[in-house]
Design a protein around this motif. Structure first.
Motif, PDB file in Angstrom:
ATOM      1  N   ASP A  74       0.840  -1.194   0.000  1.00  0.00           N
ATOM      2  CA  ASP A  74       0.000   0.000   0.000  1.00  0.00           C
ATOM      3  C   ASP A  74       0.876   1.245   0.000  1.00  0.00           C
ATOM      4  OD1 ASP A  74      -2.417  -1.435   0.064  1.00  0.00           O
ATOM      5  OD2 ASP A  74      -2.194  -1.732   2.217  1.00  0.00           O
ATOM      6  N   ASP A  75       1.896   1.216  -0.842  1.00  0.00           N
ATOM      7  CA  ASP A  75       2.921   2.255  -0.861  1.00  0.00           C
ATOM      8  C   ASP A  75       2.378   3.597  -1.323  1.00  0.00           C
ATOM      9  OD1 ASP A  75       5.456   3.278  -0.575  1.00  0.00           O
ATOM     10  OD2 ASP A  75       6.134   2.604  -2.540  1.00  0.00           O
ATOM     11  N   ASP A  76       2.706   4.615  -0.579  1.00  0.00           N
ATOM     12  CA  ASP A  76       2.432   5.994  -0.954  1.00  0.00           C
ATOM     13  C   ASP A  76       3.738   6.545  -1.520  1.00  0.00           C
ATOM     14  OD1 ASP A  76       2.228   8.774  -1.003  1.00  0.00           O
ATOM     15  OD2 ASP A  76       1.112   8.883   0.862  1.00  0.00           O
ATOM     16  N   PRO A  77       3.752   7.042  -2.747  1.00  0.00           N
ATOM     17  CA  PRO A  77       4.997   7.531  -3.355  1.00  0.00           C
ATOM     18  C   PRO A  77       5.715   8.583  -2.514  1.00  0.00           C
ATOM     19  CG  PRO A  77       3.219   7.532  -4.966  1.00  0.00           C
ATOM     20  CD  PRO A  77       2.610   7.196  -3.641  1.00  0.00           C
ATOM     21  N   ASP A  78       4.966   9.289  -1.656  1.00  0.00           N
ATOM     22  CA  ASP A  78       5.589  10.320  -0.823  1.00  0.00           C
ATOM     23  C   ASP A  78       6.069   9.776   0.517  1.00  0.00           C
ATOM     24  OD1 ASP A  78       5.083  12.276  -2.765  1.00  0.00           O
ATOM     25  OD2 ASP A  78       3.028  12.506  -2.025  1.00  0.00           O
ATOM     26  N   ASP A  79       5.780   8.531   0.801  1.00  0.00           N
ATOM     27  CA  ASP A  79       6.156   7.937   2.087  1.00  0.00           C
ATOM     28  C   ASP A  79       6.600   6.502   1.838  1.00  0.00           C
ATOM     29  OD1 ASP A  79       6.531   7.577   4.796  1.00  0.00           O
ATOM     30  OD2 ASP A  79       4.428   7.104   5.185  1.00  0.00           O
ATOM     31  N   ARG A  80       7.778   6.334   1.289  1.00  0.00           N
ATOM     32  CA  ARG A  80       8.278   5.040   0.837  1.00  0.00           C
ATOM     33  C   ARG A  80       8.600   4.133   2.033  1.00  0.00           C
ATOM     34  NH1 ARG A  80       9.170   5.297  -4.482  1.00  0.00           N
ATOM     35  NH2 ARG A  80      10.465   3.459  -4.361  1.00  0.00           N
ATOM     36  N   PHE A  81       8.072   2.923   2.005  1.00  0.00           N
ATOM     37  CA  PHE A  81       8.231   1.955   3.081  1.00  0.00           C
ATOM     38  C   PHE A  81       8.976   0.757   2.534  1.00  0.00           C
ATOM     39  CE2 PHE A  81       6.091  -1.059   6.213  1.00  0.00           C
ATOM     40  CZ  PHE A  81       6.790  -0.575   7.304  1.00  0.00           C
ATOM     41  N   ARG A  82      10.185   0.464   3.036  1.00  0.00           N
ATOM     42  CA  ARG A  82      11.037  -0.613   2.539  1.00  0.00           C
ATOM     43  C   ARG A  82      11.796  -1.254   3.706  1.00  0.00           C
ATOM     44  NH1 ARG A  82       8.395   0.994  -1.045  1.00  0.00           N
ATOM     45  NH2 ARG A  82       8.998   1.841  -3.033  1.00  0.00           N
ATOM     46  N   VAL A  83      12.301  -2.471   3.483  1.00  0.00           N
ATOM     47  CA  VAL A  83      13.287  -3.062   4.386  1.00  0.00           C
ATOM     48  C   VAL A  83      14.614  -2.428   3.985  1.00  0.00           C
ATOM     49  CG1 VAL A  83      14.440  -5.161   5.137  1.00  0.00           C
ATOM     50  CG2 VAL A  83      12.016  -5.228   4.521  1.00  0.00           C
ATOM     51  N   SER A  84      15.342  -1.889   4.927  1.00  0.00           N
ATOM     52  CA  SER A  84      16.521  -1.086   4.599  1.00  0.00           C
ATOM     53  C   SER A  84      17.668  -1.903   4.011  1.00  0.00           C
ATOM     54  CB  SER A  84      17.001  -0.320   5.824  1.00  0.00           C
ATOM     55  OG  SER A  84      17.400  -1.210   6.834  1.00  0.00           O
ATOM     56  N   LYS A  85      18.397  -1.238   3.144  1.00  0.00           N
ATOM     57  CA  LYS A  85      19.643  -1.788   2.591  1.00  0.00           C
ATOM     58  C   LYS A  85      20.533  -2.158   3.770  1.00  0.00           C
ATOM     59  CE  LYS A  85      23.597  -0.424  -0.223  1.00  0.00           C
ATOM     60  NZ  LYS A  85      24.170   0.671  -1.043  1.00  0.00           N
ATOM     61  N   GLY A  86      21.219  -3.281   3.678  1.00  0.00           N
ATOM     62  CA  GLY A  86      22.109  -3.728   4.740  1.00  0.00           C
ATOM     63  C   GLY A  86      21.455  -4.663   5.750  1.00  0.00           C
ATOM     64  N   THR A  87      20.139  -4.870   5.644  1.00  0.00           N
ATOM     65  CA  THR A  87      19.463  -5.793   6.560  1.00  0.00           C
ATOM     66  C   THR A  87      19.959  -7.217   6.311  1.00  0.00           C
ATOM     67  OG1 THR A  87      17.483  -4.414   6.686  1.00  0.00           O
ATOM     68  CG2 THR A  87      17.229  -6.752   7.269  1.00  0.00           C
ATOM     69  N   GLN A  88      20.312  -7.893   7.386  1.00  0.00           N
ATOM     70  CA  GLN A  88      20.799  -9.272   7.322  1.00  0.00           C
ATOM     71  C   GLN A  88      19.823 -10.160   8.086  1.00  0.00           C
ATOM     72  OE1 GLN A  88      23.952 -10.840   6.032  1.00  0.00           O
ATOM     73  NE2 GLN A  88      22.460 -12.460   6.354  1.00  0.00           N
ATOM     74  N   PHE A  89      19.421 -11.263   7.475  1.00  0.00           N
ATOM     75  CA  PHE A  89      18.566 -12.244   8.140  1.00  0.00           C
ATOM     76  C   PHE A  89      19.422 -13.394   8.667  1.00  0.00           C
ATOM     77  CE2 PHE A  89      15.487  -9.932   5.713  1.00  0.00           C
ATOM     78  CZ  PHE A  89      14.323 -10.020   6.444  1.00  0.00           C
ATOM     79  N   TYR A  90      19.011 -13.944   9.809  1.00  0.00           N
ATOM     80  CA  TYR A  90      19.712 -15.044  10.460  1.00  0.00           C
ATOM     81  C   TYR A  90      18.715 -16.154  10.788  1.00  0.00           C
ATOM     82  CZ  TYR A  90      23.227 -11.421  11.178  1.00  0.00           C
ATOM     83  OH  TYR A  90      24.138 -10.417  10.984  1.00  0.00           O
ATOM     84  N   VAL A  91      19.214 -17.388  10.836  1.00  0.00           N
ATOM     85  CA  VAL A  91      18.383 -18.560  11.094  1.00  0.00           C
ATOM     86  C   VAL A  91      18.965 -19.360  12.251  1.00  0.00           C
ATOM     87  CG1 VAL A  91      17.504 -20.724  10.122  1.00  0.00           C
ATOM     88  CG2 VAL A  91      17.794 -18.740   8.642  1.00  0.00           C
ATOM     89  N   LYS A  92      18.092 -19.862  13.132  1.00  0.00           N
ATOM     90  CA  LYS A  92      18.490 -20.877  14.119  1.00  0.00           C
ATOM     91  C   LYS A  92      17.341 -21.854  14.259  1.00  0.00           C
ATOM     92  CE  LYS A  92      17.133 -18.971  18.610  1.00  0.00           C
ATOM     93  NZ  LYS A  92      17.611 -18.477  19.902  1.00  0.00           N
ATOM     94  N   GLN A  93      17.669 -23.041  14.676  1.00  0.00           N
ATOM     95  CA  GLN A  93      16.648 -24.090  14.794  1.00  0.00           C
ATOM     96  C   GLN A  93      15.850 -23.953  16.078  1.00  0.00           C
ATOM     97  OE1 GLN A  93      19.337 -27.414  14.693  1.00  0.00           O
ATOM     98  NE2 GLN A  93      19.268 -27.669  16.904  1.00  0.00           N
ATOM     99  N   SER A  94      14.583 -24.295  15.969  1.00  0.00           N
ATOM    100  CA  SER A  94      13.752 -24.532  17.134  1.00  0.00           C
ATOM    101  C   SER A  94      13.751 -26.033  17.385  1.00  0.00           C
ATOM    102  CB  SER A  94      12.332 -24.021  16.892  1.00  0.00           C
ATOM    103  OG  SER A  94      11.476 -24.391  17.939  1.00  0.00           O
ATOM    104  N   THR A  95      13.619 -26.799  16.285  1.00  0.00           N
ATOM    105  CA  THR A  95      13.835 -28.246  16.303  1.00  0.00           C
ATOM    106  C   THR A  95      14.842 -28.573  15.207  1.00  0.00           C
ATOM    107  OG1 THR A  95      11.936 -28.627  14.844  1.00  0.00           O
ATOM    108  CG2 THR A  95      11.540 -28.796  17.190  1.00  0.00           C
ATOM    109  N   ALA A  96      15.719 -29.509  15.464  1.00  0.00           N
ATOM    110  CA  ALA A  96      16.825 -29.807  14.554  1.00  0.00           C
ATOM    111  C   ALA A  96      16.351 -30.407  13.230  1.00  0.00           C
ATOM    112  CB  ALA A  96      17.808 -30.754  15.226  1.00  0.00           C
ATOM    113  N   PRO A  97      16.766 -29.793  12.110  1.00  0.00           N
ATOM    114  CA  PRO A  97      16.419 -30.353  10.797  1.00  0.00           C
ATOM    115  C   PRO A  97      17.402 -31.455  10.406  1.00  0.00           C
ATOM    116  CG  PRO A  97      17.658 -28.340  10.492  1.00  0.00           C
ATOM    117  CD  PRO A  97      17.479 -28.515  11.978  1.00  0.00           C
TER     118      PRO A  97
END
Length: 112
Positions: A74-97
């Motif tokens: 629902d992006d408004d061109p005057d109010d840009r909403f994004r996940v910022s450059k440089g965001t890093q995602f990390y993973v850890k197990q809840s149960t072992a795969p």
């Protein structure tokens, strides 16, 4: 239309089950662009936690499932909403795969 309205598809990021443990591991590289849409797929047989800071669990991802976030739906061109450059995602197990991988797919706007 403006160039930032052209979708670009980022390189697929993945982390195999053998690299997933009870501590957070980076899921590929950090975003090189402000990101509009992302999907995390847990194609393992274990439940996962996803974090963006290695301190807090931000998402729970059951085995063989995915989450999809359209940050700019629902992006408004005057109010840009994004996940910022440089965001890093990390993973850890809840149960072992014992099989599969976790994947991260992302879409950004040209020039972002």
């Amino acid at each position: 239309f403006p160039s930032h309205d052209i979708a670009r598809f980022d390189t697929l990021r993945s982390l195999g089950f053998g690299s997933i443990s009870g501590t957070y591991t980076a899921l590929g590289t950090a975003f090189g662009h402000a990101t509009r849409v992302f999907r995390i797929v847990n194609a393992t047989n274990g439940d996962m936690f996803i974090s963006v800071d290695t301190v807090n669990d931000n998402f729970f991802l059951p085995s063989n499932s995915f989450v999809l976030y359209d940050i700019s739906s629902d992006d408004d061109p005057d109010d840009r909403f994004r996940v910022s450059k440089g965001t890093q995602f990390y993973v850890k197990q809840s149960t072992a795969p014992t099989s599969g991988a976790v994947y991260l797919e992302a879409i950004y706007g040209q020039g972002e």
